[in-house]
Design an enzyme around this catalytic site. Structure first.
Site, PDB file in Angstrom:
ATOM      1  CD  GLU A  15      -8.372   2.410   0.335  1.00  0.00           C
ATOM      2  OE1 GLU A  15      -8.742   2.239  -0.606  1.00  0.00           O
ATOM      3  OE2 GLU A  15      -7.240   2.874   0.749  1.00  0.00           O
ATOM      4  CG  HIS A  16      -7.066  -1.805   1.903  1.00  0.00           C
ATOM      5  ND1 HIS A  16      -6.643  -0.529   1.252  1.00  0.00           N
ATOM      6  CD2 HIS A  16      -7.933  -2.191   0.898  1.00  0.00           C
ATOM      7  CE1 HIS A  16      -6.937  -0.310   0.033  1.00  0.00           C
ATOM      8  NE2 HIS A  16      -7.712  -1.388  -0.178  1.00  0.00           N
ATOM      9  CD  GLN A  43      -2.792  -0.726  -0.163  1.00  0.00           C
ATOM     10  OE1 GLN A  43      -3.496   0.430  -0.382  1.00  0.00           O
ATOM     11  NE2 GLN A  43      -2.779  -1.715  -1.159  1.00  0.00           N
ATOM     12  CG  ASP A  62      -5.606  -3.589  -4.418  1.00  0.00           C
ATOM     13  OD1 ASP A  62      -6.552  -2.984  -3.881  1.00  0.00           O
ATOM     14  OD2 ASP A  62      -4.271  -3.058  -3.915  1.00  0.00           O
ATOM     15  CG  HIS A  75     -50.914  16.642   2.508  1.00  0.00           C
ATOM     16  ND1 HIS A  75     -50.431  17.856   2.048  1.00  0.00           N
ATOM     17  CD2 HIS A  75     -49.772  15.905   2.389  1.00  0.00           C
ATOM     18  CE1 HIS A  75     -49.250  17.719   1.478  1.00  0.00           C
ATOM     19  NE2 HIS A  75     -48.905  16.765   1.644  1.00  0.00           N
ATOM     20  CG  HIS A 106      -1.475   2.383  -4.016  1.00  0.00           C
ATOM     21  ND1 HIS A 106      -2.255   2.408  -5.240  1.00  0.00           N
ATOM     22  CD2 HIS A 106      -2.241   1.205  -3.458  1.00  0.00           C
ATOM     23  CE1 HIS A 106      -2.845   1.293  -5.479  1.00  0.00           C
ATOM     24  NE2 HIS A 106      -2.732   0.418  -4.262  1.00  0.00           N
TER      25      HIS A 106
END
Length: 429
Positions: A327-328, A260, A361, A420, A263
């Site tokens: 996230e992960h 990661q 992934d 109504h 990235h």
């Protein structure tokens, strides 16, 4: 921290330091960038294709006037790829399709009371735009992650944009998924084109996909405009949090953290463990493995945002993880499922030492487009429902309305909405 040499003991931190430790890397959008993105959007709205051609030349040194990829080029892309990559994409596609097909929800029809029927069904979003990053790491796997659920959902118009020149891997992934409307435009100007349309690019109702700060800012700005499209969420930078016990493999953990970290420079990776011995071994493994990474410079910068945290227990690891909302989330303990029931906030969870984040992934079947920056408290990973909308139906008989009439009339009068009430009274008079 200036490097990845520090190990933090959670019990020695006061509340302020704990909060600072869990802060993401500061991703600030300067007023200058916001203004430039706004100018790009307005220019595309005003000048259409001419603006897109101009911005392609300016930002990507790409001078072709044809924005749409020729269908023959898409078809020919398979001739430039070896069999192994095509076979791998096919396996990934089958797994992703199988998991997302299982996400279909059956329509609901229920008789609430005699004469009162309520229903729920789903319809696809008619037109969607997909953005695929194509810089130092062209993410052709993201084509599968977004195009497959869009196709399963039944979206009639699927447009894909990616910065030029678009590689054969992306084009072949598009052909596999049946995506024919591919445009060689990137950055903020591609988001503007998808949001408001040009002569070549069809205006879409929702935009999906990760991107850099320019893409994210453009998604935000078009979403805020009254006539703008919906978006998935603001994705990035990438995050991984690992919870591990003393039985975990240091080399596995180091490899996952680095997967990661490579990235981007603003990625963040965290290890939470009660074992000081494990954390020390992981640190040694990181230093050993990072030497051989082609993207080691990027990974080293990301590690400056990252931490090894020693906790008092695995339960404390879970508590910290839920506060952070990664996230992960990777749980590499002897009994990972025992901790899964405690997970409240996470984009995607990876259980056990044989479940590396890389599997999600690419090819395990789950979606890798995930909420980041703490958005997991309210957002989920991309799935089939993101490409659909829910519609409800009600049907009342005369008898059913009669039984419910006094309730409706009472509530309408209490809210001072006489019309109504009259819509009920008129029918029953």
């Amino acid at each position: 921290m200036n490097d990845f040499n520090s190990i933090v003991f959670w019990k020695n931190c006061n509340q302020e330091k704990k909060q600072n430790i869990l802060l993401r890397p500061a991703i600030s959008v300067s007023k200058k960038i916001s203004k430039k993105v706004a100018d790009i959007i307005e220019t595309v709205k005003k000048y259409g294709d001419d603006a897109l051609i101009k911005f392609n030349s300016k930002f990507d040194n790409f001078h072709e006037k044809n924005l749409r990829i020729n269908p023959k080029k898409i078809s020919y892309s398979k001739n430039f790829l070896n069999k192994s990559i095509k076979d791998a994409l096919l396996v990934a596609m089958e797994n992703i399709k199988k998991f997302h097909m299982a996400q279909k929800i059956s329509p609901i029809s229920i008789e609430i009371k005699p004469g009162i029927i309520c229903e729920q069904f789903f319809r696809p979003i008619e037109s969607v735009g997909i953005y695929i990053p194509n810089g130092s790491a062209p993410l052709f796997s993201t084509v599968l992650m977004l195009a497959i659920p869009a196709k399963i959902a039944g979206c009639k118009k699927i447009l894909l944009c990616s910065p030029p020149p678009i590689g054969n891997e992306i084009l072949y992934a598009c052909e596999m998924c049946g995506i024919k409307d591919i445009f060689q435009i990137g950055g903020a100007h591609s988001i503007a084109a998808l949001a408001f349309g040009t002569k070549s690019v069809y205006k879409v109702e929702k935009i999906f996909g990760p991107g850099n700060i320019w893409v994210t800012e453009a998604k935000k700005q078009v979403n805020y405009q009254f006539d703008g499209p919906a978006i998935d969420f603001f994705a990035g930078p990438s995050e991984l949090l690992i919870i591990a016990d003393s039985n975990a493999r240091p080399d596995f953990i180091a490899a996952d953290l680095l997967s990661q970290a490579e990235h981007g420079e603003t990625s963040q990776v965290l290890l939470l463990t009660p074992s000081f011995s494990l954390a020390s071994s992981v640190l040694k493994e990181i230093k050993k493995q990072i030497i051989f990474l082609p993207r080691s410079l990027i990974a080293k910068k990301a590690l400056k945002n990252s931490l090894l945290i020693i906790t008092s227990s695995l339960q404390e690891c879970i508590n910290i993880s839920n506060q952070y909302g990664p996230e992960h989330l990777s749980i590499q303990t002897s009994c990972p499922r025992d901790l899964l029931k405690e997970v409240k906030n996470a984009g995607s969870v990876f259980l056990g030492k044989w479940s590396p984040e890389s599997a999600g992934d690419y090819a395990s079947g789950t979606n890798h487009v995930l909420p980041t920056y703490g958005q997991t408290a309210t957002h989920s990973s991309i799935g089939l429902l993101d490409f659909q909308k829910r519609i409800t139906v009600q049907e009342l008989t005369k008898k059913g309305l009669h039984k419910l009439s006094s309730t409706i009339e009472c509530l309408a009068l209490a809210e001072k909405l006489e019309a109504h009430k009259n819509a009920i009274t008129l029918r029953l008079s």
